[in-house]
Motif scaffolding. Sequence first.
Motif, PDB file in Angstrom:
ATOM      1  N   ALA A  62       8.100  -9.532   3.964  1.00 60.22           N
ATOM      2  CA  ALA A  62       8.141  -9.380   2.505  1.00 60.22           C
ATOM      3  C   ALA A  62       7.345  -8.149   2.074  1.00 60.22           C
ATOM      4  O   ALA A  62       7.775  -7.411   1.177  1.00 60.22           O
ATOM      5  CB  ALA A  62       7.596 -10.631   1.821  1.00 60.22           C
ATOM      6  N   VAL A  63       6.212  -7.909   2.706  1.00 61.26           N
ATOM      7  CA  VAL A  63       5.403  -6.732   2.386  1.00 61.26           C
ATOM      8  C   VAL A  63       6.178  -5.467   2.725  1.00 61.26           C
ATOM      9  O   VAL A  63       6.229  -4.518   1.928  1.00 61.26           O
ATOM     10  CB  VAL A  63       4.047  -6.770   3.121  1.00 61.26           C
ATOM     11  CG1 VAL A  63       3.285  -5.459   2.936  1.00 61.26           C
ATOM     12  CG2 VAL A  63       3.216  -7.954   2.637  1.00 61.26           C
ATOM     13  N   ALA A  64       6.807  -5.451   3.891  1.00 58.66           N
ATOM     14  CA  ALA A  64       7.606  -4.285   4.293  1.00 58.66           C
ATOM     15  C   ALA A  64       8.749  -4.045   3.302  1.00 58.66           C
ATOM     16  O   ALA A  64       9.054  -2.893   2.962  1.00 58.66           O
ATOM     17  CB  ALA A  64       8.144  -4.476   5.710  1.00 58.66           C
ATOM     18  N   GLU A  65       9.355  -5.114   2.822  1.00 64.17           N
ATOM     19  CA  GLU A  65      10.452  -4.971   1.853  1.00 64.17           C
ATOM     20  C   GLU A  65       9.932  -4.435   0.519  1.00 64.17           C
ATOM     21  O   GLU A  65      10.566  -3.572  -0.104  1.00 64.17           O
ATOM     22  CB  GLU A  65      11.171  -6.309   1.658  1.00 64.17           C
ATOM     23  CG  GLU A  65      12.278  -6.285   0.645  1.00 64.17           C
ATOM     24  CD  GLU A  65      13.455  -5.354   0.977  1.00 64.17           C
ATOM     25  OE1 GLU A  65      14.310  -5.168   0.091  1.00 64.17           O
ATOM     26  OE2 GLU A  65      13.520  -4.807   2.097  1.00 64.17           O
ATOM     27  N   LEU A  66       8.784  -4.919   0.070  1.00 64.42           N
ATOM     28  CA  LEU A  66       8.199  -4.399  -1.164  1.00 64.42           C
ATOM     29  C   LEU A  66       7.860  -2.916  -1.028  1.00 64.42           C
ATOM     30  O   LEU A  66       8.087  -2.133  -1.950  1.00 64.42           O
ATOM     31  CB  LEU A  66       6.950  -5.197  -1.540  1.00 64.42           C
ATOM     32  CG  LEU A  66       7.196  -6.612  -2.047  1.00 64.42           C
ATOM     33  CD1 LEU A  66       5.896  -7.384  -2.136  1.00 64.42           C
ATOM     34  CD2 LEU A  66       7.885  -6.571  -3.398  1.00 64.42           C
ATOM     35  N   CYS A 142       4.435 -12.653  -9.197  1.00 67.08           N
ATOM     36  CA  CYS A 142       5.879 -12.781  -8.979  1.00 67.08           C
ATOM     37  C   CYS A 142       6.284 -12.453  -7.550  1.00 67.08           C
ATOM     38  O   CYS A 142       7.301 -12.963  -7.081  1.00 67.08           O
ATOM     39  CB  CYS A 142       6.634 -11.902  -9.970  1.00 67.08           C
ATOM     40  SG  CYS A 142       6.443 -12.485 -11.666  1.00 67.08           S
ATOM     41  N   ALA A 143       5.525 -11.643  -6.866  1.00 69.89           N
ATOM     42  CA  ALA A 143       5.831 -11.342  -5.468  1.00 69.89           C
ATOM     43  C   ALA A 143       5.282 -12.426  -4.542  1.00 69.89           C
ATOM     44  O   ALA A 143       5.938 -12.829  -3.589  1.00 69.89           O
ATOM     45  CB  ALA A 143       5.259  -9.984  -5.067  1.00 69.89           C
ATOM     46  N   GLU A 144       4.096 -12.910  -4.847  1.00 70.36           N
ATOM     47  CA  GLU A 144       3.434 -13.846  -3.942  1.00 70.36           C
ATOM     48  C   GLU A 144       3.834 -15.302  -4.149  1.00 70.36           C
ATOM     49  O   GLU A 144       3.843 -16.076  -3.201  1.00 70.36           O
ATOM     50  CB  GLU A 144       1.914 -13.702  -4.062  1.00 70.36           C
ATOM     51  CG  GLU A 144       1.428 -12.350  -3.569  1.00 70.36           C
ATOM     52  CD  GLU A 144      -0.072 -12.283  -3.412  1.00 70.36           C
ATOM     53  OE1 GLU A 144      -0.683 -13.291  -2.985  1.00 70.36           O
ATOM     54  OE2 GLU A 144      -0.640 -11.225  -3.702  1.00 70.36           O
TER      55      GLU A 144
END
Length: 158
Positions: A62-66, A142-144
Amino acid sequence: EAKRVDRLILASTLPAGRAMGACGLLRALRLGPCLARSAAEAEAGLASRILSPQFRRANPRAVAELQRLARQRPASPRSLVRLLLAAARHDLRGRLREIAAPTLVLAGQRDRLLCLAAQRKLWTGIPGADFELISEAGHDLCAEAPELAAERVLRFIR
């Protein structure tokens, strides 16, 4: 005068930039090196550094996608600096009592950028405001914790 705002939701914000506190200010200053990079890398660095360490460890994809999304349409370094300066300079503490709309203040328990005590001051400064703490999230609610953030928002607006 007609009401312009039916409901107000404030998430991961402070009543004033100076309300960040010394700990938050030091963390914000650590974001500075991100701004010395290219626009795309600055945006990607900021996108991941505002996430809680717990989220970064548990969700590397998810971090890589963000970061990938941030690199696609980055703001200019000048715009990022202007945003940070505006955040540091704002001060609405003297006007919070003027907010008449039903208000929800959302905060992340793991927010390492903004001090929880300052976010609570925002809440207590607005007459009748509700406060929701999302324990599973940091600064970027919203991301976490998108489902929890959405649930709290929907419950408030219904």
